[in-house]
Design a protein around this motif. Structure first.
Motif, PDB file in Angstrom:
ATOM      1  N   UNK A  77       0.822  -1.205   0.000  1.00  0.00           N
ATOM      2  CA  UNK A  77       0.000   0.000   0.000  1.00  0.00           C
ATOM      3  C   UNK A  77       0.856   1.255   0.000  1.00  0.00           C
ATOM      4  N   UNK A  78       0.374   2.236  -0.714  1.00  0.00           N
ATOM      5  CA  UNK A  78       1.094   3.497  -0.820  1.00  0.00           C
ATOM      6  C   UNK A  78       0.256   4.631  -0.243  1.00  0.00           C
ATOM      7  N   UNK A  79       0.940   5.551   0.412  1.00  0.00           N
ATOM      8  CA  UNK A  79       0.238   6.708   0.976  1.00  0.00           C
ATOM      9  C   UNK A  79       1.209   7.872   1.065  1.00  0.00           C
ATOM     10  N   UNK A  80       0.671   9.065   1.237  1.00  0.00           N
ATOM     11  CA  UNK A  80       1.512  10.242   1.364  1.00  0.00           C
ATOM     12  C   UNK A  80       2.207  10.254   2.721  1.00  0.00           C
ATOM     13  N   UNK A  81       3.461  10.646   2.726  1.00  0.00           N
ATOM     14  CA  UNK A  81       4.144  10.888   4.002  1.00  0.00           C
ATOM     15  C   UNK A  81       3.750  12.278   4.490  1.00  0.00           C
ATOM     16  N   UNK A  82       4.246  12.650   5.653  1.00  0.00           N
ATOM     17  CA  UNK A  82       3.954  14.002   6.147  1.00  0.00           C
ATOM     18  C   UNK A  82       4.570  15.033   5.203  1.00  0.00           C
ATOM     19  N   UNK A  83       5.706  14.680   4.662  1.00  0.00           N
ATOM     20  CA  UNK A  83       6.322  15.539   3.650  1.00  0.00           C
ATOM     21  C   UNK A  83       5.416  15.643   2.424  1.00  0.00           C
ATOM     22  N   UNK A  84       4.872  14.526   2.037  1.00  0.00           N
ATOM     23  CA  UNK A  84       3.954  14.520   0.903  1.00  0.00           C
ATOM     24  C   UNK A  84       2.689  15.316   1.184  1.00  0.00           C
ATOM     25  N   UNK A  85       2.263  15.274   2.411  1.00  0.00           N
ATOM     26  CA  UNK A  85       1.058  16.024   2.796  1.00  0.00           C
ATOM     27  C   UNK A  85       1.238  17.524   2.572  1.00  0.00           C
ATOM     28  N   UNK A  86       2.466  17.979   2.721  1.00  0.00           N
ATOM     29  CA  UNK A  86       2.715  19.416   2.513  1.00  0.00           C
ATOM     30  C   UNK A  86       2.489  19.825   1.063  1.00  0.00           C
ATOM     31  N   UNK A  87       2.323  18.831   0.213  1.00  0.00           N
ATOM     32  CA  UNK A  87       2.071  19.131  -1.200  1.00  0.00           C
ATOM     33  C   UNK A  87       0.600  19.388  -1.482  1.00  0.00           C
ATOM     34  N   UNK A  88      -0.252  19.084  -0.540  1.00  0.00           N
ATOM     35  CA  UNK A  88      -1.688  19.164  -0.768  1.00  0.00           C
ATOM     36  C   UNK A  88      -2.160  20.482  -1.402  1.00  0.00           C
TER      37      UNK A  88
END
Lengths: 109, 109
Positions: A77-88
DNA sequence: CTGAATCCTTAGGGATACTG
DNA sequence: CAGTATCCCTAAGGATTCAG
């Protein structure tokens, strides 16, 4: 490897510049967690090779998280990291612009 | 040619997907109007060929406007169209994310 | 199911030279 | 200055096969 950028946005492009990365990220931002096969189904035109490649690069950049379940058959499974969340905000803006354009042209399905 | 997208963001990528387009647009959003040589100087790694190619594609998509002054030596200025202006929020978000990342790594100059 | 490995093709893009 | 026009070549990416 230290890359020198002349514009801040180049740093952004170095992470999301891949052909399918933004599409993947936009899916993950909406669905939270997706399996490899989910992504494949959601992006019909992508090959396995490209998908896994883009995913690995995003993982290397700490944008997405990869969770392997030791089952049979395999599940990843793939999901956004907290770093990825900053891309929202950025991803939302990109989707919004596309939607607006599609609305004008009525050519999305 | 009618292209079918599975995700709104693909429409966005079809317009800004080129290797240098976002960089060009981010410059234009800040400087309002730039000459060909201005852009060349601001993007040292781009070749004339690539620059003119990307500019022509952006123009074809009605994102930028090209103004030719019949002078000697020639002068051509580029600026965002009203359609291009609608990209501002998105471009700002992309720059902002890059800046944030650069701030973390302190690797921008 | 989730990939990795291999082979192979093409077109994206660099270098260079030329033009109005 | 603001581009085209050529040539050329690498590397992105597709198709297919193999594997845990």
């Amino acid at each position: 490897m230290t890359t020198t950028y002349h514009n801040p946005v180049e740093a952004t492009l170095s992470v999301i510049g891949g052909k399918w990365k933004v599409v993947i990220l936009c899916l993950l931002k909406e669905t939270d967690t997706m399996r490899f096969s989910d992504l494949q189904r959601a992006i019909p035109d992508i090959t396995k090779k490209m998908l896994s490649q883009q995913l690995r690069e995003l993982e290397a950049d700490h944008i997405i998280h990869r969770t392997v379940y030791d089952e049979m058959p395999p599940r990843v499974e793939y999901s956004l990291t907290s770093e990825g969340e900053t891309m929202r905000p950025m991803l939302n803006a990109m989707c919004a612009w596309g939607s607006r354009k599609m609305g004008q042209q009525a050519e999305c399905e």
